[in-house]
Design a protein around this motif. Structure first.
Motif, PDB file in Angstrom:
ATOM      1  N   GLY A 210      27.185 -16.094  36.915  1.00  0.00           N
ATOM      2  CA  GLY A 210      26.149 -15.569  36.031  1.00  0.00           C
ATOM      3  C   GLY A 210      26.039 -16.351  34.738  1.00  0.00           C
ATOM      4  N   LEU A 211      27.187 -16.772  34.200  1.00  0.00           N
ATOM      5  CA  LEU A 211      27.190 -17.544  32.961  1.00  0.00           C
ATOM      6  C   LEU A 211      26.488 -18.882  33.156  1.00  0.00           C
ATOM      7  N   ARG A 212      26.698 -19.505  34.297  1.00  0.00           N
ATOM      8  CA  ARG A 212      26.050 -20.785  34.572  1.00  0.00           C
ATOM      9  C   ARG A 212      24.529 -20.641  34.567  1.00  0.00           C
ATOM     10  N   ARG A 213      24.043 -19.584  35.192  1.00  0.00           N
ATOM     11  CA  ARG A 213      22.594 -19.366  35.217  1.00  0.00           C
ATOM     12  C   ARG A 213      22.052 -19.037  33.831  1.00  0.00           C
ATOM     13  N   LEU A 214      22.897 -18.481  33.000  1.00  0.00           N
ATOM     14  CA  LEU A 214      22.454 -18.058  31.675  1.00  0.00           C
ATOM     15  C   LEU A 214      22.397 -19.219  30.686  1.00  0.00           C
ATOM     16  N   VAL A 215      23.381 -20.120  30.735  1.00  0.00           N
ATOM     17  CA  VAL A 215      23.491 -21.140  29.683  1.00  0.00           C
ATOM     18  C   VAL A 215      23.090 -22.545  30.123  1.00  0.00           C
ATOM     19  N   VAL A 216      23.063 -22.799  31.425  1.00  0.00           N
ATOM     20  CA  VAL A 216      22.704 -24.134  31.889  1.00  0.00           C
ATOM     21  C   VAL A 216      21.192 -24.256  31.992  1.00  0.00           C
ATOM     22  N   SER A 217      20.661 -25.364  31.522  1.00  0.00           N
ATOM     23  CA  SER A 217      19.220 -25.620  31.577  1.00  0.00           C
ATOM     24  C   SER A 217      18.738 -25.546  33.028  1.00  0.00           C
TER      25      SER A 217
END
Length: 228
Positions: free
Chosen positions: A211-218
């Protein structure tokens, strides 16, 4: 097949027993202990690995030495490291030191590779608009390296959560307490229950980082990160 169902039944019976949710040996208390060991170790490792990885990746200096030391740390058995340090200092310190040593390499290596692998043209473009060296790092290299950096953090977090069970060996708590005590008393229900709790916690960590990857990665970088 019957053995599998028996193990599932034993685990479910143990997890749903009211006695497992109260007291110093209850699941909530052991969870807090496990999270404390894991959280402190992961935070220290993340700070060390990110700082070194960003520095050597951005400057291009000391990369070989940093990666070599990281590989050496990977080769050190965590359990053996704990036993060695426990002889010197019988406290929680050996556990934390060993877990930090385990978690630094994936963070350091992935951060270094992520920053080093940023397209040189993107760096030149950042410098062309007047960014300083640190500006290029924070506003160009770091965002583009995030998929690999998060992969390293995720790997480190899962390793720490799984390996924090060794804290129980020198007499401390966490979910490993169930496994160590179960093996000592031949109580396999306790062993299975403790193992399942560790696996579930590792899966939750995996989901958090997804979830964090989808939130912070462009969004433009997510495609290249799917393989991780």
């Amino acid at each position: 097949m019957n053995d599998l169902w028996n193990q599932i039944h034993l685990c479910w019976t143990w997890l749903t027993a009211s006695s497992q949710w109260h007291g110093d040996d209850g699941i909530p208390h052991r969870l807090l202990q496990h999270l404390w060991y894991s959280g402190v170790s992961f935070l220290c490792a993340a700070l060390i690995g990110l700082a070194l990885g960003l520095l050597v990746g951005h400057t291009g200096r000391g990369g070989f030495l940093a990666i070599s030391l990281a590989n050496v740390a990977r080769a050190i058995p965590t359990f053996g490291l704990i036993l060695i340090i426990v002889i010197i200092d019988f406290s929680i310190t050996p556990v934390l030191v060993a877990l930090v040593a385990l978690a630094v390499p994936p963070v350091l290596v992935n951060t270094f590779e992520g920053v080093r692998g940023v397209d040189p043209e993107a760096k030149d473009a950042a410098r062309g608009v007047g960014m300083t060296g640190w500006g290029v790092l924070w506003r160009a290299e770091l965002p583009m390296a995030l998929p690999l950096i998060l992969l390293g953090l995720r790997t480190a977090a899962i390793q720490v959560v799984a390996t924090a069970t060794v804290a129980a060996y020198p007499g401390f708590g966490g979910f490993g307490r169930y496994i160590i005590d179960g093996l000592a008393t031949n109580d396999y229900q306790l062993v299975i229950g403790g193992t399942v709790l560790v696996v579930l916690l590792a899966l939750i960590v995996q989901l958090i980082f997804a979830g964090l990857r989808r939130l912070v990665v462009s969004p433009g970088l997510l495609g290249s990160a799917r393989s991780t």
